[in-house]
Structures are given as structure tokens and as C-alpha cells.
Enzyme design. Structure first.
Site: not given
Length: 321
Positions: A286, A126, A128
Site C-alpha cells: 500500500s 487496486s 491496497s
């Protein structure tokens, strides 16, 4: 034994397939441990039972063939068509079910030890941790610097060096420990961490951050404000989305949530003993300690230290900030 071995190997294949397609929650550490145990049993059986018996069978055959040839020669018969070398090779050959178990034991054991006590590879799934880590980065996680841990059980067996603010941690996601997360350590045990109006403070001191040129996140094709931040001795970059509100919604009642105070300006938390407060560098994109709480020490997997490959950008290879 061939049928039993086929069942065992089939079980491993079914487990991996179920994990790959999302039918079950896989556990690589447990899978490798089981593979070491199973192949280790076959390796011991091969070394002390099956291999000696094959060698004895080959030696008995050679003796029997020599006696047969001598007997035929005494009768004046020559030209025995038996290929002694080929027959011995066939008798000594390791059957498939041992080749796929005992034969793999040294390799599986080496991978298990390396992964458990030295370095473990991870893939960033991801955004984040953008801009420090990008989606698709393949990273190495140091498993010994913060203390060696028992495989599977994850219990610390050596102390190692203390975790420092600013280091990047891979850990078991507290709400779902079967999933691994990666974030930056912001608060140590006993710290008071505040994230108010998108400004980070630790123990009442605002963390220095210097403006940098805006960052284009190619995964979303959006520009974000970029800053250079220093936590302890570690300097790294962070992203801020000016369009996101500063307030942090409480998504769930996490353990020791009473240690945190939420408002429309942000959140302030007192980090409990034996726990850590972590955040993503992509601050407004996040899910981290602000939302689901603290990381217990026994959830730590290791310290992320380097990007070893990114197939889309080889320049990404290097030490993690």
C-alpha cells in the site's frame, strides 16, 4: 440552435472519450456541474420560450384550419385532406436538440445532487485495502456523515460528525488531487503514529492485533499473514508480508515531511492539525501516508460504508468493516 447544441454535445462526448482513453484527466464532479448548468439553461428556455411558442403555433394552426374549413364549407367544398391531429402533434413535438438537453435536465440534476450530498459510487482499482476491500468491489461513499461539502470546490458547509480512527476514507490523492484514493484512517490531527517493525502504535500505545489463518490473495496467488486489528471502536483485518523489509523508504519530500522520522525499523509521524494519517489494510502493498504524507481535511471525499456489488462474488455485498 441545432448546430450550437450539436457542438455542445460533441464537446461533452470528446471530453468523455479523452478521459476514457487517458488523454486528459477527467473530473466527474466538474463534468456533472457543467452538464447541470447547460441542460438547466435549455430547460428554462424550453419551459418559458420554446414550449409556449410551439403551443401558440399549434393553437394558431387549429384556428386557421377551422377558419379554412368554414370558408370551404361556405363554398360547398367538403373533404379537406389535412390531418389536424397529426399536424398539431408535429408542431408540439420537442425537437431532438431540446430532447437531449432540456429533457435530460431533471435526471442529471438528480444524479448531481445525489452524488454531491448523499452517496457516491466508487470502484476499487487496486489491492491496497485487501482483505477488507477487493479489486473490483463497487462501493458506496457517504458524502454527508463527516460534513456536507460544496460540489467541485469541496469546501465544507456543515460540520457533521468527527472522523474516527479505523474508518475508511476516500480522499483526493495529495500529490495528484485529480485522483481519488481509499485508505483506513489511522491517525487523527495531533496524534503520534508509529509503524515500527510492522507494528502499529498510536500515541505510544501499540494497537491490538490477533493472529488469524493466513490469507490467500487471489490477485497475486500468494499467502500473507493475516491479523485482526482494532482501531478505536472499529475491528478489521490486515495483511502482513513477512518477506518485505520493515523500513519505509522516503519516496518524496511531501508537505510537512519534517513531522516524520524514518529509520530502518519504520516511521514515526506527528499528524499536523487539519490532517489525517492513513494506511492500507494490505500493509506491505500500500502506498499511503508512510510514503507520501498526510491527507488535508479539504481533500476528503467521504466515508466508505458498503460494498454494493462485486460481479465476481456477490457474497461481497455488505457493510465495510
Amino acid at each position: 440552435m441545432p448546430f450550437l447544441t450539436a457542438l455542445v454535445l460533441g464537446g461533452f462526448v470528446a471530453y468523455m472519450a479523452g478521459w476514457y482513453f487517458g488523454a486528459i484527466e477527467g473530473n466527474m464532479a466538474l463534468l456533472l456541474f457543467m452538464a447541470v448548468c447547460v441542460t438547466g439553461v435549455y430547460w428554462i428556455a424550453e419551459k418559458f420560450w420554446f414550449q409556449p411558442h410551439r403551443r401558440k403555433a399549434a393553437a394558431d394552426f387549429e384556428i386557421a384550419q377551422s377558419q379554412r374549413e368554414a370558408s370551404l364549407a361556405a363554398k360547398g367544398v367538403t373533404g379537406d385532406n389535412v390531418n389536424v391531429a397529426q399536424t398539431k402533434e408535429r408542431l408540439l413535438a420537442q425537437p431532438w436538440w431540446l430532447d437531449w438537453t432540456a429533457g435530460l435536465f431533471p435526471v442529471i440534476l438528480a444524479v448531481f445532487l445525489l452524488r454531491s450530498f448523499a452517496y457516491e459510487p466508487f470502484k476499487i482499482p487496486s489491492g491496497s485495502m485487501i482483505p477488507s476491500l477487493l479489486i473490483g468491489d463497487l462501493i458506496l461513499v457517504n458524502k454527508y456523515e463527516w460534513g456536507l461539502r460544496m460540489p467541485v470546490l469541496n469546501k465544507k458547509i456543515t460540520q457533521g460528525t468527527p472522523v474516527q480512527r479505523g474508518e475508511v476514507m476516500v480522499f483526493r490523492y495529495p500529490p495528484k488531487p485529480s485522483v481519488d484514493y481509499i485508505k483506513r484512517v489511522v491517525g487523527l490531527p495531533g496524534d503520534t503514529v508509529s509503524y515500527i517493525d510492522k507494528k502499529l502504535s498510536v500515541n505510544g500505545k501499540e494497537i491490538d492485533h490477533t493472529p488469524l489463518p493466513d490469507f490467500l490473495d487471489e490477485s497475486t496467488m500468494q499467502y500473507y499473514q493475516q491479523f485482526q486489528e482494532q482501531l478505536g471502536t472499529h475491528t478489521h483485518r490486515i495483511l502482513i508480508d513477512a518477506n518485505r523489509p520493515a523500513g519505509i523508504p522516503v519516496l518524496e519530500d511531501f508537505p510537512q515531511s519534517e513531522s516524520c522520522r524514518y529509520s530502518i525499523e519504520g516511521v514515526t509521524c506527528k499528524v499536523p492539525a487539519g490532517h489525517y494519517f492513513v494506511m492500507g489494510d494490505n500493509r506491505d502493498n500500500s502506498a499511503d501516508s508512510r510514503f507520501w504524507g498526510f491527507v488535508p481535511d479539504d481533500h476528503i471525499v467521504g466515508k466508505a460504508v458498503a460494498v454494493w456489488l462485486n460481479l465476481g462474488d456477490l457474497k461481497r455485498i455488505g457493510r465495510i468493516e
